[in-house]
Scaffold this motif. Structure first.
Motif, mmCIF file in Angstrom:
data_model
loop_
_atom_site.group_PDB
_atom_site.id
_atom_site.type_symbol
_atom_site.label_atom_id
_atom_site.label_comp_id
_atom_site.label_asym_id
_atom_site.label_seq_id
_atom_site.Cartn_x
_atom_site.Cartn_y
_atom_site.Cartn_z
ATOM 1 N N ASP A 34 -20.482 9.625 12.819
ATOM 2 C CA ASP A 34 -20.179 8.679 13.886
ATOM 3 C C ASP A 34 -19.712 9.453 15.114
ATOM 4 O O ASP A 34 -18.709 10.158 15.074
ATOM 5 N N ASN A 35 -20.446 9.299 16.202
ATOM 6 C CA ASN A 35 -20.237 10.079 17.421
ATOM 7 C C ASN A 35 -19.299 9.327 18.374
ATOM 8 O O ASN A 35 -19.677 8.914 19.463
ATOM 9 N N ALA A 36 -18.044 9.126 17.885
ATOM 10 C CA ALA A 36 -16.997 8.469 18.689
ATOM 11 C C ALA A 36 -17.392 7.056 19.113
ATOM 12 O O ALA A 36 -17.285 6.680 20.283
ATOM 13 N N SER A 37 -17.833 6.252 18.142
ATOM 14 C CA SER A 37 -18.176 4.860 18.438
ATOM 15 C C SER A 37 -16.939 4.049 18.813
ATOM 16 O O SER A 37 -15.818 4.374 18.406
ATOM 17 N N GLU A 38 -17.195 2.971 19.540
ATOM 18 C CA GLU A 38 -16.104 2.101 19.994
ATOM 19 C C GLU A 38 -16.320 0.648 19.577
ATOM 20 O O GLU A 38 -15.739 -0.264 20.171
ATOM 21 N N VAL A 55 -18.853 10.880 8.402
ATOM 22 C CA VAL A 55 -18.037 11.793 9.205
ATOM 23 C C VAL A 55 -17.603 11.021 10.447
ATOM 24 O O VAL A 55 -18.441 10.686 11.293
ATOM 25 N N ALA A 56 -16.316 10.741 10.562
ATOM 26 C CA ALA A 56 -15.794 10.005 11.721
ATOM 27 C C ALA A 56 -15.361 11.008 12.775
ATOM 28 O O ALA A 56 -14.224 11.475 12.794
ATOM 29 N N GLN A 57 -16.274 11.345 13.670
ATOM 30 C CA GLN A 57 -16.010 12.360 14.688
ATOM 31 C C GLN A 57 -15.355 11.710 15.902
ATOM 32 O O GLN A 57 -15.932 10.791 16.497
ATOM 33 N N PRO A 58 -14.180 12.161 16.315
ATOM 34 C CA PRO A 58 -13.455 11.485 17.394
ATOM 35 C C PRO A 58 -13.908 11.871 18.797
ATOM 36 O O PRO A 58 -13.348 11.387 19.776
ATOM 37 N N PHE A 59 -14.899 12.738 18.924
ATOM 38 C CA PHE A 59 -15.363 13.181 20.246
ATOM 39 C C PHE A 59 -16.878 13.095 20.290
ATOM 40 O O PHE A 59 -17.556 13.131 19.264
ATOM 41 N N ARG A 60 -17.437 12.988 21.514
ATOM 42 C CA ARG A 60 -18.884 12.945 21.691
ATOM 43 C C ARG A 60 -19.447 14.358 21.709
ATOM 44 O O ARG A 60 -18.865 15.270 22.279
ATOM 45 N N ASP A 61 -20.602 14.500 21.071
ATOM 46 C CA ASP A 61 -21.305 15.768 21.129
ATOM 47 C C ASP A 61 -22.800 15.484 21.181
ATOM 48 O O ASP A 61 -23.232 14.333 21.044
ATOM 49 N N GLY A 62 -23.593 16.529 21.383
ATOM 50 C CA GLY A 62 -25.024 16.371 21.584
ATOM 51 C C GLY A 62 -25.797 16.154 20.295
ATOM 52 O O GLY A 62 -25.303 16.390 19.192
ATOM 53 N N PHE A 63 -27.046 15.748 20.459
ATOM 54 C CA PHE A 63 -27.940 15.449 19.345
ATOM 55 C C PHE A 63 -28.055 16.637 18.396
ATOM 56 O O PHE A 63 -27.884 16.500 17.181
ATOM 57 N N GLY A 64 -28.365 17.802 18.946
ATOM 58 C CA GLY A 64 -28.576 18.968 18.098
ATOM 59 C C GLY A 64 -27.321 19.402 17.365
ATOM 60 O O GLY A 64 -27.356 19.693 16.161
ATOM 61 N N ALA A 65 -26.209 19.460 18.060
ATOM 62 C CA ALA A 65 -24.955 19.877 17.438
ATOM 63 C C ALA A 65 -24.566 18.923 16.320
ATOM 64 O O ALA A 65 -24.146 19.349 15.230
ATOM 65 N N ASN A 66 -24.701 17.629 16.556
ATOM 66 C CA ASN A 66 -24.342 16.644 15.534
ATOM 67 C C ASN A 66 -25.249 16.742 14.319
ATOM 68 O O ASN A 66 -24.789 16.695 13.169
ATOM 69 N N HIS A 67 -26.545 16.873 14.546
ATOM 70 C CA HIS A 67 -27.452 16.957 13.404
ATOM 71 C C HIS A 67 -27.289 18.285 12.653
ATOM 72 O O HIS A 67 -27.479 18.326 11.429
ATOM 73 N N ASN A 68 -26.930 19.337 13.335
ATOM 74 C CA ASN A 68 -26.649 20.594 12.623
ATOM 75 C C ASN A 68 -25.460 20.432 11.688
ATOM 76 O O ASN A 68 -25.431 21.009 10.590
ATOM 77 N N ARG A 69 -24.456 19.666 12.102
ATOM 78 C CA ARG A 69 -23.309 19.412 11.223
ATOM 79 C C ARG A 69 -23.740 18.661 9.977
ATOM 80 O O ARG A 69 -23.286 18.946 8.862
ATOM 81 N N LEU A 70 -24.615 17.685 10.154
ATOM 82 C CA LEU A 70 -25.091 16.934 8.999
ATOM 83 C C LEU A 70 -25.989 17.779 8.104
ATOM 84 O O LEU A 70 -25.953 17.657 6.872
#
Length: 226
Positions: A34-38, A55-70
């Protein structure tokens, strides 16, 4: 036991469509960042789909960075990246996986993408180069970009990242998404690097995904590519 395939979704304030997407993934290993949803996305996923790795991520990040984490959260040989506003049709994932099983030189299997009403949605394109750009400029984006595939599965230069099944062993050679891209072109760059290693991207029209294009990303994918 090691899963054969993992599904990865990056979500941002798109709760209802995400829940629809998750409902179509029953029986699969699913990871959601979750990319800091509201809009209460995290609470809704925990309540409706407790088996999902969230994964409840509290900050916004880019498409590539987020998918690399997954990507790092699973060791499954096949890794499906899926938009939070995309719903897989029954049997689509199995057909994509079967295609990779049968074609070891293919690193990316992409489904046929349609709008919610079933209309064709442009989703596979030529790599950008000077000639392609000039041709698309002269025709206002109507020629020289899309590589539409109907009938049998076929090779394309690159396919949209709204739904892609990736071969993990190929990514181990090229590396994952380039996090220098924040939004758009990450999948183009990745498939270009895979192509440089002689891996191919195939569109498999027998597998269908319905994609609700959001206003924040532009209503016409082909115009966005231009």
């Amino acid at each position: 036991m090691r899963a054969r395939l993992a599904v990865a979704i990056v979500a941002h304030s798109n709760r209802d469509l995400l829940l629809d997407a998750l409902a179509a993934l029953d029986g699969h290993e699913v990871h959601v960042l979750d990319n800091a949803s509201e809009d209460g996305t995290c609470d809704a996923v925990r309540e409706r789909f407790p088996a999902v790795d969230l994964v409840a991520q509290p900050f916004r990040d880019g498409f590539g960075a987020n998918h690399n984490r997954l990507l790092a959260r699973s060791d499954a040989p096949y890794h499906l990246i899926l938009n939070d506003d995309a719903t897989v049709e029954p049997g689509a994932i199995d057909r994509l996986a079967a295609h990779l099983d049968a074609h070891p030189a293919v690193a990316v299997a992409a489904p046929r993408i349609v709008y919610p009403d079933g209309r064709h949605q442009p989703s596979s394109f030529r790599f950008p180069d000077p000639a392609t750009c000039l041709r698309s400029l002269a025709t206002l984006g109507q020629a020289g970009i899309e590589q539409r595939v109907d009938g049998a599965a076929a090779a394309v230069d690159w396919a949209s990242g709204c739904a892609l099944l990736l071969r993990r062993s190929a990514l181990e050679l090229t590396g994952p998404f380039d996090e220098g891209f924040y939004m758009f072109s990450e999948e183009t760059d990745l498939q270009r690097r895979l192509s440089d290693r002689w891996y191919r991207t195939h569109v498999v029209p027998q597998a269908t995904v319905r994609h609700h294009v959001r206003a924040s990303t532009g209503g016409d994918p082909s115009r966005r590519i231009v």
